[in-house]
Every structure is written in structure tokens, then in C-alpha cells.
Design a protein around this motif. Structure first.
Motif, short mmCIF file in Angstrom:
data_model
loop_
_atom_site.label_atom_id
_atom_site.label_comp_id
_atom_site.label_asym_id
_atom_site.label_seq_id
_atom_site.Cartn_x
_atom_site.Cartn_y
_atom_site.Cartn_z
N ASN A 37 0.88 -1.17 0.00
CA ASN A 37 0.00 0.00 0.00
C ASN A 37 0.91 1.22 0.00
N PRO A 38 0.38 2.42 -0.08
CA PRO A 38 1.25 3.59 -0.18
C PRO A 38 2.16 3.83 1.03
N LEU A 39 1.86 3.23 2.17
CA LEU A 39 2.63 3.50 3.38
C LEU A 39 3.52 2.36 3.85
N SER A 40 3.24 1.13 3.40
CA SER A 40 4.02 0.00 3.91
C SER A 40 3.89 -1.20 2.98
N THR A 41 4.67 -2.22 3.29
CA THR A 41 4.61 -3.50 2.60
C THR A 41 4.37 -4.58 3.64
N GLN A 42 3.49 -5.49 3.33
CA GLN A 42 3.15 -6.57 4.26
C GLN A 42 3.59 -7.91 3.67
N ILE A 43 4.13 -8.77 4.53
CA ILE A 43 4.60 -10.10 4.13
C ILE A 43 3.95 -11.11 5.06
N PHE A 44 3.50 -12.22 4.49
CA PHE A 44 2.78 -13.24 5.26
C PHE A 44 3.43 -14.60 5.01
N GLY A 45 3.59 -15.39 6.07
CA GLY A 45 4.12 -16.73 5.91
C GLY A 45 4.64 -17.30 7.21
N PRO A 46 5.38 -18.42 7.13
CA PRO A 46 5.93 -19.06 8.31
C PRO A 46 6.99 -18.17 8.98
N TYR A 47 6.92 -18.09 10.30
CA TYR A 47 7.79 -17.20 11.07
C TYR A 47 9.27 -17.33 10.70
N ASP A 48 9.82 -18.54 10.81
CA ASP A 48 11.27 -18.71 10.60
C ASP A 48 11.70 -18.28 9.21
N GLU A 49 10.93 -18.66 8.20
CA GLU A 49 11.32 -18.32 6.82
C GLU A 49 11.18 -16.82 6.53
N VAL A 50 10.07 -16.24 6.98
CA VAL A 50 9.86 -14.81 6.75
C VAL A 50 10.94 -14.00 7.45
N MET A 51 11.20 -14.31 8.71
CA MET A 51 12.18 -13.53 9.46
C MET A 51 13.59 -13.68 8.90
N ALA A 52 13.97 -14.88 8.46
CA ALA A 52 15.30 -15.07 7.85
C ALA A 52 15.42 -14.23 6.58
N PHE A 53 14.40 -14.28 5.74
CA PHE A 53 14.41 -13.51 4.49
C PHE A 53 14.46 -12.01 4.76
N VAL A 54 13.58 -11.53 5.62
CA VAL A 54 13.49 -10.09 5.89
C VAL A 54 14.77 -9.59 6.57
N THR A 55 15.32 -10.36 7.49
CA THR A 55 16.56 -9.96 8.17
C THR A 55 17.68 -9.76 7.15
N GLU A 56 17.80 -10.66 6.21
CA GLU A 56 18.84 -10.53 5.18
C GLU A 56 18.59 -9.31 4.29
N GLU A 57 17.36 -9.08 3.88
CA GLU A 57 17.06 -7.94 3.00
C GLU A 57 17.23 -6.60 3.73
N ILE A 58 16.94 -6.55 5.01
CA ILE A 58 17.19 -5.33 5.78
C ILE A 58 18.69 -5.08 5.88
N LYS A 59 19.45 -6.13 6.08
CA LYS A 59 20.91 -5.99 6.15
C LYS A 59 21.46 -5.44 4.84
#
Length: 86
Positions: A37-59
Motif C-alpha cells: 500500500n502507499p505507506l508499507s509493505t506486508q509479508i505473510f508466511g511461516p515465522y522462521d522463513e519470513v524472518m530469515a528472508f526479511v533480516t537478510e534484506e534489511i541488512k
């Protein structure tokens, strides 16, 4: 465990648009459901996989910018099919 994660990347520098666009494009390449949406991006899925992916992309995003904020909200459940009933 399923999660819903909302992210807002906020570069604190000039020429910020390209950094936001690149971050969102990387999120889109994932195997997770991604809603924007214009203010944010939302991601949905299994905790471990989502957090591993997002942590790497934030880095990666942090490595490309000198000053940047990431706002994150997390809910323990997959809320991707939520529809208001009011």
C-alpha cells in the motif's frame, strides 16, 4: 507458526526513492505473499522463513544507505485474507 509482518523502509537521505523501490522489488521476489500500500509493505508466511528472508534484506538495505530506519509490526497469524466486517 504463521506471521503477518508490516515493514516501512525510511531512508534519511536524498535520492531515497530508488532505495525504497529496490527494497520492495526484493520483497516481491520472495515466495511469500506480499501486499503493498502507499505507506508499507506486508509479508505473510511461516515465522522462521519470513524472518530469515526479511533480516537478510534489511541488512542489504542498511549496507546501501548511510542513514535509514525500518519500522516493523508483527502479528502472530497470517492475516492476508483479512476483510473488515464493519
Amino acid at each position: 507458526m504463521q506471521i503477518s509482518l508490516e515493514l516501512t523502509l525510511t531512508p534519511l537521505q536524498d535520492n531515497f526513492e530508488i532505495h525504497i523501490i529496490n527494497f520492495i522489488k526484493k520483497l516481491r521476489t520472495s515466495s511469500f505473499e506480499v501486499l503493498e500500500n502507499p505507506l508499507s509493505t506486508q509479508i505473510f508466511g511461516p515465522y522462521d522463513e519470513v524472518m530469515a528472508f526479511v533480516t537478510e534484506e534489511i541488512k542489504v538495505a542498511f549496507g546501501e544507505m548511510e542513514h535509514v530506519l525500518v519500522y516493523m509490526k508483527m502479528v502472530k497469524s497470517n492475516r492476508s485474507s483479512y476483510e473488515p466486517h464493519f
